[in-house]
Design a protein around this motif. Structure first.
Motif, PDB file in Angstrom:
ATOM      1  N   TYR A  32       0.841  -1.197   0.000  1.00 34.40           N
ATOM      2  CA  TYR A  32       0.000   0.000   0.000  1.00 34.40           C
ATOM      3  C   TYR A  32       0.880   1.253   0.000  1.00 34.40           C
ATOM      4  CZ  TYR A  32      -3.933   3.012   1.389  1.00 34.40           C
ATOM      5  OH  TYR A  32      -4.902   3.983   1.445  1.00 34.40           O
ATOM      6  N   LEU A  36       0.847   4.249  -2.680  1.00 35.27           N
ATOM      7  CA  LEU A  36       0.629   5.622  -2.219  1.00 35.27           C
ATOM      8  C   LEU A  36       1.756   6.538  -2.685  1.00 35.27           C
ATOM      9  CD1 LEU A  36      -0.909   7.711  -0.513  1.00 35.27           C
ATOM     10  CD2 LEU A  36       0.246   6.780   1.504  1.00 35.27           C
ATOM     11  N   SER A  71      -8.111   3.479  -2.854  1.00 34.40           N
ATOM     12  CA  SER A  71      -7.990   4.063  -1.514  1.00 34.40           C
ATOM     13  C   SER A  71      -6.657   4.795  -1.369  1.00 34.40           C
ATOM     14  CB  SER A  71      -8.111   2.955  -0.460  1.00 34.40           C
ATOM     15  OG  SER A  71      -8.019   3.493   0.828  1.00 34.40           O
ATOM     16  N   ALA A  72      -5.594   4.211  -1.888  1.00 35.17           N
ATOM     17  CA  ALA A  72      -4.279   4.865  -1.854  1.00 35.17           C
ATOM     18  C   ALA A  72      -4.307   6.136  -2.701  1.00 35.17           C
ATOM     19  CB  ALA A  72      -3.196   3.908  -2.351  1.00 35.17           C
ATOM     20  N   GLN A  75      -5.982   8.938  -0.757  1.00 36.06           N
ATOM     21  CA  GLN A  75      -5.059   9.418   0.271  1.00 36.06           C
ATOM     22  C   GLN A  75      -3.966  10.294  -0.354  1.00 36.06           C
ATOM     23  OE1 GLN A  75      -3.915   6.203   2.795  1.00 36.06           O
ATOM     24  NE2 GLN A  75      -2.760   7.498   4.182  1.00 36.06           N
ATOM     25  N   GLU A  78      -5.383  13.752  -1.174  1.00 36.47           N
ATOM     26  CA  GLU A  78      -5.475  14.588   0.033  1.00 36.47           C
ATOM     27  C   GLU A  78      -4.117  15.214   0.355  1.00 36.47           C
ATOM     28  OE1 GLU A  78      -6.990  12.078   3.144  1.00 36.47           O
ATOM     29  OE2 GLU A  78      -8.942  11.871   2.183  1.00 36.47           O
ATOM     30  N   THR A  79      -3.083  14.422   0.292  1.00 39.89           N
ATOM     31  CA  THR A  79      -1.726  14.916   0.566  1.00 39.89           C
ATOM     32  C   THR A  79      -1.313  15.968  -0.458  1.00 39.89           C
ATOM     33  OG1 THR A  79      -1.109  12.787   1.536  1.00 39.89           O
ATOM     34  CG2 THR A  79       0.695  14.213   0.813  1.00 39.89           C
ATOM     35  N   SER A 102      -0.653   4.951   7.017  1.00 43.49           N
ATOM     36  CA  SER A 102      -1.900   4.818   7.744  1.00 43.49           C
ATOM     37  C   SER A 102      -2.958   4.464   6.710  1.00 43.49           C
ATOM     38  CB  SER A 102      -2.228   6.151   8.430  1.00 43.49           C
ATOM     39  OG  SER A 102      -3.495   6.088   9.017  1.00 43.49           O
ATOM     40  N   LYS A 104      -6.231   4.262   5.160  1.00 42.84           N
ATOM     41  CA  LYS A 104      -7.532   4.890   5.356  1.00 42.84           C
ATOM     42  C   LYS A 104      -8.533   4.062   4.569  1.00 42.84           C
ATOM     43  CE  LYS A 104      -5.909   9.470   6.356  1.00 42.84           C
ATOM     44  NZ  LYS A 104      -6.009  10.894   6.077  1.00 42.84           N
TER      45      LYS A 104
END
Length: 148
Positions: A32, A36, A71-72, A75, A78-79, A102, A104
């Protein structure tokens, strides 16, 4: 009238899981993390937020499902939004490096169910390769008992 919401979180240990399940979690975090970081790197280099097309065209061989990759991606977006906002305000920014992962995850990925044996709860995590659920035993503790 606006309704305000208070969210509480509780930490539970997965120390009671067997070594095979712990190894699975370690491998999941690493895979993951790699995904990410890829989405962050791609978005940072192109100076735009990655889209779901990046998930469809993920260039590395992975055992993560498209759901986990998605999902990655969320995330990473968002970053990157945070990074791009700082850059827009004239601050110097460097490419974010993922150090601590983490996951999410939403309810498509996990279940937290009351146990009916010697364990108080079961944390059930969807296996990214298949449709099976991996069960992690969880014991309750005093503070959590007050909340739950």
């Amino acid at each position: 009238m606006e309704v305000k919401e208070i969210k509480r979180s509780l930490l539970f240990s997965l120390e009671l899981a067997n070594t095979g399940k712990k190894k699975f979690l370690d491998e999941l975090w690493e895979e993951y993390k790699k995904a990410l970081q890829y989405f962050i790197d791609r978005g940072f280099a192109e100076e735009k937020l990655p889209t779901y097309e990046e998930v469809k065209n993920y260039p590395y061989e992975t055992w993560l499902s498209k759901r986990y990759l998605g999902s990655a991606l969320v995330q990473a977006v968002e970053t990157l939004k945070s990074v791009f906002q700082k850059k827009k305000r004239g601050k110097e920014v460097s490419k974010p490096e993922v150090k601590q992962v983490s996951l999410k995850l939403d309810k498509r990925f996990y279940r937290f169910e009351k146990g009916n044996n010697s364990f108080d709860f079961w944390f059930r995590l969807r296996d990214p390769e298949g449709q099976r659920w991996i069960n992690f035993p969880v014991k309750n503790y005093d503070y959590a008992k007050k909340i739950l």
